[in-house]
Scaffold this motif. Structure first.
Motif, PDB file in Angstrom:
ATOM      1  N   UNK A  13       0.829  -1.197   0.000  1.00  0.00           N
ATOM      2  CA  UNK A  13       0.000   0.000   0.000  1.00  0.00           C
ATOM      3  C   UNK A  13       0.867   1.252   0.000  1.00  0.00           C
ATOM      4  N   UNK A  14       0.334   2.309  -0.532  1.00  0.00           N
ATOM      5  CA  UNK A  14       1.043   3.586  -0.517  1.00  0.00           C
ATOM      6  C   UNK A  14       1.424   3.944   0.922  1.00  0.00           C
ATOM      7  N   UNK A  15       2.644   4.428   1.067  1.00  0.00           N
ATOM      8  CA  UNK A  15       3.160   4.737   2.392  1.00  0.00           C
ATOM      9  C   UNK A  15       3.943   3.602   3.023  1.00  0.00           C
ATOM     10  N   UNK A  16       3.841   2.433   2.438  1.00  0.00           N
ATOM     11  CA  UNK A  16       4.528   1.266   2.969  1.00  0.00           C
ATOM     12  C   UNK A  16       5.961   1.162   2.493  1.00  0.00           C
ATOM     13  N   UNK A  17       6.597   0.040   2.846  1.00  0.00           N
ATOM     14  CA  UNK A  17       8.006  -0.176   2.533  1.00  0.00           C
ATOM     15  C   UNK A  17       8.220  -1.542   1.899  1.00  0.00           C
ATOM     16  N   UNK A  18       9.253  -1.625   1.102  1.00  0.00           N
ATOM     17  CA  UNK A  18       9.730  -2.882   0.543  1.00  0.00           C
ATOM     18  C   UNK A  18      11.247  -2.824   0.498  1.00  0.00           C
ATOM     19  N   UNK A  19      11.858  -3.983   0.563  1.00  0.00           N
ATOM     20  CA  UNK A  19      13.312  -4.072   0.422  1.00  0.00           C
ATOM     21  C   UNK A  19      13.614  -5.024  -0.717  1.00  0.00           C
ATOM     22  N   UNK A  20      14.215  -4.500  -1.755  1.00  0.00           N
ATOM     23  CA  UNK A  20      14.640  -5.319  -2.877  1.00  0.00           C
ATOM     24  C   UNK A  20      16.079  -5.772  -2.664  1.00  0.00           C
ATOM     25  N   UNK A  21      16.356  -6.969  -3.121  1.00  0.00           N
ATOM     26  CA  UNK A  21      17.710  -7.485  -3.024  1.00  0.00           C
ATOM     27  C   UNK A  21      18.143  -8.020  -4.383  1.00  0.00           C
TER      28      UNK A  21
END
Length: 124
Positions: A13-21
């Motif tokens: 959702x907008x405002x959230x976070x993700x971590x790509x590796x």
């Protein structure tokens, strides 16, 4: 020769976070500057962030500066992209890339190896 495999994409959702590796093969990973690019449907691939071989120099696109952080671990052959405060317009396929240049570059043609990409979808 370097092979790159991205992971960590998904729906948020907008405002959230993700971590790509991005996991890289090859014993010379530490010699490459690394970058992240993204491509949204109907748009050209655009620069997101880049990091030097040592991690001491980083560049960011103005659209993500202050929200995204690029980092690398040469012992693990990985480069990550921490994405915070995600916006709908961050929706795209994100690509990891490696460049033999010692200084990180913002220009896609100056990268020598590319991953297959991982989808990031931000719902508004």
């Amino acid at each position: 020769q370097v092979q790159l495999v991205e992971s960590g994409g998904g729906l948020v959702q907008a405002g959230g976070s993700l971590r790509l590796s991005c996991a890289a093969s090859g014993r010379t990973f530490g010699r490459y500057a690394m970058g992240w690019f993204r491509q949204a449907p109907g748009k050209e691939r655009e620069f997101v962030a880049a990091i030097s071989w040592s991690g001491g120099i980083t560049y960011y696109a103005s659209s993500v500066k202050g929200r995204f952080t690029i980092s690398r671990d040469n012992a693990k052959n990985t480069v990550d992209l921490q994405m915070n405060s995600l916006k709908f317009e961050d929706t795209a396929v994100y690509f990891c890339a490696a460049s033999t240049r010692t200084i990180p570059t913002l220009y896609a043609p100056q990268y020598d190896y590319w991953g297959q990409g991982t989808q990031v979808t931000v719902s508004s």
